[in-house]
Write an enzyme that holds these catalytic residues in place. Structure first.
Site, PDB file in Angstrom:
ATOM      1  N   GLY A 120      34.406   1.915  22.627  1.00  0.00           N
ATOM      2  CA  GLY A 120      33.568   2.545  23.116  1.00  0.00           C
ATOM      3  C   GLY A 120      32.593   2.169  24.102  1.00  0.00           C
ATOM      4  N   SER A 121      31.290   2.719  24.244  1.00  0.00           N
ATOM      5  CA  SER A 121      30.589   2.037  25.413  1.00  0.00           C
ATOM      6  C   SER A 121      30.337   0.598  25.294  1.00  0.00           C
ATOM      7  CB  SER A 121      29.295   2.940  25.508  1.00  0.00           C
ATOM      8  OG  SER A 121      28.591   2.888  24.420  1.00  0.00           O
ATOM      9  N   ILE A 122      30.167   0.220  23.969  1.00  0.00           N
ATOM     10  CA  ILE A 122      29.595  -1.286  23.723  1.00  0.00           C
ATOM     11  C   ILE A 122      30.990  -2.169  23.921  1.00  0.00           C
ATOM     12  CG2 ILE A 122      29.136  -2.931  21.937  1.00  0.00           C
ATOM     13  CD1 ILE A 122      27.139  -0.607  20.759  1.00  0.00           C
TER      14      ILE A 122
ATOM     15  N   SER B 209      41.625   0.488  18.864  1.00  0.00           N
ATOM     16  CA  SER B 209      40.749   1.649  19.028  1.00  0.00           C
ATOM     17  C   SER B 209      41.405   2.755  18.003  1.00  0.00           C
ATOM     18  CB  SER B 209      39.993   2.188  20.134  1.00  0.00           C
ATOM     19  OG  SER B 209      38.861   2.960  20.223  1.00  0.00           O
ATOM     20  N   ARG B 210      40.600   4.132  17.831  1.00  0.00           N
ATOM     21  CA  ARG B 210      40.982   5.152  17.311  1.00  0.00           C
ATOM     22  C   ARG B 210      42.440   5.798  17.897  1.00  0.00           C
ATOM     23  NH1 ARG B 210      35.679   7.276  15.097  1.00  0.00           N
ATOM     24  NH2 ARG B 210      35.162   7.618  17.268  1.00  0.00           N
TER      25      ARG B 210
ATOM     26  N   HIS C 246      20.281  -8.322  12.553  1.00  0.00           N
ATOM     27  CA  HIS C 246      20.468  -7.016  13.094  1.00  0.00           C
ATOM     28  C   HIS C 246      19.756  -6.770  14.208  1.00  0.00           C
ATOM     29  CE1 HIS C 246      22.220  -2.942  11.916  1.00  0.00           C
ATOM     30  NE2 HIS C 246      21.865  -3.164  13.164  1.00  0.00           N
TER      31      HIS C 246
ATOM     32  N   ARG D 200      28.673  -3.162  12.246  1.00  0.00           N
ATOM     33  CA  ARG D 200      28.051  -2.922  11.046  1.00  0.00           C
ATOM     34  C   ARG D 200      28.771  -4.040   9.952  1.00  0.00           C
ATOM     35  NH1 ARG D 200      24.712  -0.332  12.840  1.00  0.00           N
ATOM     36  NH2 ARG D 200      24.018   1.800  12.429  1.00  0.00           N
TER      37      ARG D 200
ATOM     38  N   GLU E  36      22.299  -5.792   3.819  1.00  0.00           N
ATOM     39  CA  GLU E  36      20.802  -6.231   4.853  1.00  0.00           C
ATOM     40  C   GLU E  36      19.677  -5.766   3.861  1.00  0.00           C
ATOM     41  OE1 GLU E  36      21.129  -4.567   8.395  1.00  0.00           O
ATOM     42  OE2 GLU E  36      22.875  -5.685   9.061  1.00  0.00           O
TER      43      GLU E  36
ATOM     44  N   ALA F  81      20.667  -7.456  17.650  1.00  0.00           N
ATOM     45  CA  ALA F  81      21.311  -7.224  18.878  1.00  0.00           C
ATOM     46  C   ALA F  81      20.847  -6.113  19.913  1.00  0.00           C
ATOM     47  CB  ALA F  81      22.954  -6.932  18.723  1.00  0.00           C
TER      48      ALA F  81
END
Length: 321
Positions: free
Chosen positions: A159-161, A180-181, A285, A238, A267, A287
């Site tokens: 994706g974008s990241i 990816s998917r 967490h 995640r 977390e 970033a």
């Protein structure tokens, strides 16, 4: 006056609200369950007739039970990119629109992913401790690290990241492939149809995908063994995408070389075993957390809440269930 402002249920609260509470409160009247002495379900029931919009963080689960207590709710804005904390199927059934942070964080998260990777490879955090502990005099030269350029990197989730991570590592001279998917027609890097194949041809895995039923514990011992003893994993997605029990076992058995983690399964609890290893670099967490990204997020949230209350199109509306 607050009575003239639209009501917005606040769940979390998101970090951006803490940073911009004054500005937010000039535009909307926020209902804050944590300030009430009554249980959450009772608080929701009390305000059920007046809540049409909610703003939540990734740590606040919007379940079927929560939605049932809010029959007038029609819009949820989450401060996160991930939406695994929201029951999207129930939202769709009830006609509740959902919007996320979209690509707001992409560059900052990609920067953090590269930073974690360089830290693991060059042992920067461990070397910092080595100097501060006075061990340079005592032990002499610090052990060698590894260069980043030329490494084979597999990106999980384009994706974008993921794309921003790929662009950065490509500039370092890394050899990029991804899974990816679906294969992305606009992406020039080679596509691998499954995670095992990607791991087998990579020295580094960078996790950038969403947490779903299909990706939960996807990075397990078999993937780590395919990556190999010199392999490094970076996770800025995640925590539950990695099987932490398998990760700890592989690290202790030296079946992978190191890991950079910004996210964890439970977390803020972090497995004790990870705290003792100098080839494990961790951040809380964090970033997405820059001054610039928080300002961008504030502006996005205000824009989307304004759009909802004005019956205008939303930015980064989540349509995939």
């Amino acid at each position: 006056m607050a009575d003239d402002l639209p009501n917005v249920l606040l769940l979390g609260p998101p970090s951006v609200f803490k940073s911009y509470e004054r500005e937010f409160s000039e535009k909307f009247h926020f209902l804050k369950p944590w300030e009430s002495s009554i249980p959450l379900h009772q608080f929701l029931s009390t305000h059920a007739g007046s809540v049409k919009a909610a703003f939540c963080s990734a740590s606040s689960r919007v379940t079927t039970d929560v939605l049932q207590n809010l029959p007038e709710l029609r819009f949820i804005m989450t401060s996160s990119v991930g939406v695994d904390h929201i029951d999207l199927h129930e939202c769709k059934r009830r006609g509740v629109k959902v919007a996320n942070a979209g690509s707001i964080f992409s560059e900052d998260v990609a920067d953090a992913a590269v930073g974690l990777l360089i830290d693991v490879l060059r042992r920067i955090s461990a070397a910092n401790w080595f100097v501060k502990a006075g061990l340079w005099h005592q032990n002499g030269d610090y052990p060698l690290g590894h260069k980043l350029g030329g490494k084979r990197v597999g990106i999980i989730g384009m994706g974008s990241i993921g794309l921003d991570v790929a662009k950065r590592l490509n500039a370092f001279g890394c050899i990029i492939s991804y899974t990816s998917r679906n294969e992305k027609p606009h992406v020039k890097f080679p596509f691998c149809p499954n995670i095992q194949e990607l791991a087998a041809k990579s020295e580094i895995l960078v996790i950038c995908c969403a947490l779903t039923d299909q990706t939960r514990h996807m990075i397990d011992k078999s993937v780590m063994l395919a990556l190999g003893r010199d392999g490094v994993i970076v996770n800025i997605a995640r925590g539950a995408i990695i099987n932490e029990k398998d990760l700890i076992e592989c690290l202790l058995q030296q079946e992978i070389a190191g890991v950079g983690l910004d996210v964890f399964e439970n977390e803020p609890d972090v497995p004790e075993e990870l705290l003792e290893l100098d080839n494990v670099v961790m951040t809380p967490h964090h970033a997405v957390m820059t001054e610039e990204s928080m300002r961008d997020l504030y502006e996005l949230v205000v824009r989307n809440l304004d759009a909802f209350f004005s019956n205008k199109p939303l930015t980064f509306e989540v349509t995939r269930v």
